[in-house]
Motif scaffolding. Structure first.
Motif, PDB file in Angstrom:
ATOM      1  N   SER A 196       0.807  -1.220   0.000  1.00 13.92           N
ATOM      2  CA  SER A 196       0.000   0.000   0.000  1.00 13.92           C
ATOM      3  C   SER A 196       0.842   1.273   0.000  1.00 13.92           C
ATOM      4  CB  SER A 196      -0.952   0.003   1.194  1.00 13.92           C
ATOM      5  OG  SER A 196      -0.212  -0.115   2.395  1.00 13.92           O
ATOM      6  N   SER A 197       2.093   1.168   0.419  1.00 13.86           N
ATOM      7  CA  SER A 197       2.962   2.342   0.404  1.00 13.86           C
ATOM      8  C   SER A 197       4.312   1.969  -0.199  1.00 13.86           C
ATOM      9  CB  SER A 197       3.151   2.888   1.818  1.00 13.86           C
ATOM     10  OG  SER A 197       4.094   2.114   2.520  1.00 13.86           O
ATOM     11  N   ASP A 198       5.126   2.981  -0.418  1.00 16.14           N
ATOM     12  CA  ASP A 198       6.457   2.760  -0.985  1.00 16.14           C
ATOM     13  C   ASP A 198       7.503   2.580   0.114  1.00 16.14           C
ATOM     14  OD1 ASP A 198       7.769   2.339  -3.392  1.00 16.14           O
ATOM     15  OD2 ASP A 198       8.408   4.424  -3.596  1.00 16.14           O
ATOM     16  N   ALA A 199       7.029   2.428   1.343  1.00 17.32           N
ATOM     17  CA  ALA A 199       7.942   2.256   2.481  1.00 17.32           C
ATOM     18  C   ALA A 199       8.679   0.928   2.363  1.00 17.32           C
ATOM     19  CB  ALA A 199       7.172   2.310   3.791  1.00 17.32           C
ATOM     20  N   GLU A 200       9.964   0.971   2.673  1.00 17.22           N
ATOM     21  CA  GLU A 200      10.821  -0.216   2.546  1.00 17.22           C
ATOM     22  C   GLU A 200      10.278  -1.397   3.342  1.00 17.22           C
ATOM     23  OE1 GLU A 200      13.790  -2.491   1.024  1.00 17.22           O
ATOM     24  OE2 GLU A 200      13.368  -0.432   0.451  1.00 17.22           O
ATOM     25  N   GLU A 243       7.338  -1.079 -15.788  1.00 18.80           N
ATOM     26  CA  GLU A 243       6.288  -1.352 -14.808  1.00 18.80           C
ATOM     27  C   GLU A 243       6.297  -0.261 -13.743  1.00 18.80           C
ATOM     28  OE1 GLU A 243       3.913  -3.516 -14.797  1.00 18.80           O
ATOM     29  OE2 GLU A 243       4.563  -4.934 -16.323  1.00 18.80           O
ATOM     30  N   LYS A 244       5.159   0.321 -13.488  1.00 17.19           N
ATOM     31  CA  LYS A 244       5.063   1.424 -12.533  1.00 17.19           C
ATOM     32  C   LYS A 244       4.735   0.948 -11.123  1.00 17.19           C
ATOM     33  CE  LYS A 244       5.349   4.933 -15.455  1.00 17.19           C
ATOM     34  NZ  LYS A 244       6.713   5.305 -15.752  1.00 17.19           N
ATOM     35  N   ASP A 245       4.070  -0.173 -11.014  1.00 17.11           N
ATOM     36  CA  ASP A 245       3.594  -0.625  -9.706  1.00 17.11           C
ATOM     37  C   ASP A 245       4.200  -1.962  -9.325  1.00 17.11           C
ATOM     38  OD1 ASP A 245       1.710   1.530  -9.365  1.00 17.11           O
ATOM     39  OD2 ASP A 245       0.487   0.556 -10.902  1.00 17.11           O
ATOM     40  N   GLY A 246       4.274  -2.175  -8.037  1.00 12.93           N
ATOM     41  CA  GLY A 246       4.643  -3.478  -7.524  1.00 12.93           C
ATOM     42  C   GLY A 246       6.129  -3.725  -7.377  1.00 12.93           C
ATOM     43  N   ILE A 247       6.413  -4.878  -6.800  1.00 11.09           N
ATOM     44  CA  ILE A 247       7.776  -5.359  -6.620  1.00 11.09           C
ATOM     45  C   ILE A 247       8.037  -6.369  -7.733  1.00 11.09           C
ATOM     46  CG2 ILE A 247       9.400  -6.474  -5.033  1.00 11.09           C
ATOM     47  CD1 ILE A 247       8.043  -3.867  -3.928  1.00 11.09           C
ATOM     48  N   TRP A 248       9.061  -6.128  -8.509  1.00  8.54           N
ATOM     49  CA  TRP A 248       9.432  -7.011  -9.616  1.00  8.54           C
ATOM     50  C   TRP A 248      10.912  -7.326  -9.497  1.00  8.54           C
ATOM     51  CZ3 TRP A 248       6.204  -8.593 -13.697  1.00  8.54           C
ATOM     52  CH2 TRP A 248       4.929  -8.030 -13.711  1.00  8.54           C
ATOM     53  N   GLY A 249      11.262  -8.584  -9.492  1.00  7.22           N
ATOM     54  CA  GLY A 249      12.669  -8.957  -9.407  1.00  7.22           C
ATOM     55  C   GLY A 249      13.342  -8.424  -8.153  1.00  7.22           C
ATOM     56  N   THR A 270      11.568  -2.271  -6.011  1.00  9.43           N
ATOM     57  CA  THR A 270      10.400  -1.398  -6.011  1.00  9.43           C
ATOM     58  C   THR A 270      10.429  -0.513  -7.244  1.00  9.43           C
ATOM     59  OG1 THR A 270      11.525   0.373  -4.827  1.00  9.43           O
ATOM     60  CG2 THR A 270      10.393  -1.293  -3.467  1.00  9.43           C
ATOM     61  N   GLU A 271       9.368   0.212  -7.482  1.00  7.10           N
ATOM     62  CA  GLU A 271       9.310   1.104  -8.633  1.00  7.10           C
ATOM     63  C   GLU A 271      10.402   2.169  -8.526  1.00  7.10           C
ATOM     64  OE1 GLU A 271       8.066   4.545 -11.017  1.00  7.10           O
ATOM     65  OE2 GLU A 271       7.650   4.503  -8.882  1.00  7.10           O
ATOM     66  N   LYS A 272      10.626   2.684  -7.354  1.00  5.34           N
ATOM     67  CA  LYS A 272      11.669   3.681  -7.129  1.00  5.34           C
ATOM     68  C   LYS A 272      13.056   3.098  -7.431  1.00  5.34           C
ATOM     69  CE  LYS A 272      13.277   6.738  -3.449  1.00  5.34           C
ATOM     70  NZ  LYS A 272      13.054   7.140  -2.049  1.00  5.34           N
ATOM     71  N   GLU A 273      13.297   1.875  -6.993  1.00  3.64           N
ATOM     72  CA  GLU A 273      14.581   1.213  -7.253  1.00  3.64           C
ATOM     73  C   GLU A 273      14.769   0.933  -8.742  1.00  3.64           C
ATOM     74  OE1 GLU A 273      15.112  -1.103  -2.995  1.00  3.64           O
ATOM     75  OE2 GLU A 273      13.833  -1.989  -4.543  1.00  3.64           O
ATOM     76  N   ARG A 274      13.686   0.565  -9.415  1.00  3.85           N
ATOM     77  CA  ARG A 274      13.777   0.316 -10.855  1.00  3.85           C
ATOM     78  C   ARG A 274      14.093   1.600 -11.614  1.00  3.85           C
ATOM     79  NH1 ARG A 274       9.295  -2.770  -9.484  1.00  3.85           N
ATOM     80  NH2 ARG A 274       7.838  -1.389 -10.567  1.00  3.85           N
ATOM     81  N   ARG A 275      13.513   2.716 -11.204  1.00  3.04           N
ATOM     82  CA  ARG A 275      13.844   3.999 -11.848  1.00  3.04           C
ATOM     83  C   ARG A 275      15.321   4.312 -11.681  1.00  3.04           C
ATOM     84  NH1 ARG A 275       9.060   6.401  -9.225  1.00  3.04           N
ATOM     85  NH2 ARG A 275      10.582   7.396  -7.861  1.00  3.04           N
TER      86      ARG A 275
END
Length: 78
Positions: A22-26, A54-60, A63-68
């Motif tokens: 629900s949040s981007d908190a680690e 992908e904008k949402d979710g944890i992938w690989g 997080t979205e912030k980490e992917r950016r």
């Protein structure tokens, strides 16, 4: 591109909500990241998310912030 790698995913069959906190908190991402850490196709999943932006979710395990951040780093070294 074939996505047969998904059949080997550690997250297969788990509640998807784990991977969409629900949040981007680690700390909210930790349960998903723990699954990803054990996954044999983690890198393929991450590459899929990076390629598709992908904008949402944890992938690989990211997080979205980490992917950016990964995308920015790759642009700098390319």
């Amino acid at each position: 591109m074939s996505q047969s790698w998904r059949l080997q995913a550690a997250c297969r069959g788990l509640d998807p909500s784990i991977f969409y906190p629900s949040s981007d908190a680690e700390e909210d991402a930790e349960p998903a990241k723990a699954v990803c850490e054990q996954c044999p196709i983690r890198q393929a999943c991450l590459e899929h998310a990076l390629t598709r932006r992908e904008k949402d979710g944890i992938w690989g395990g990211a997080t979205e912030k980490e992917r950016r951040r990964i995308i920015r780093q790759r642009r700098r070294t390319a």
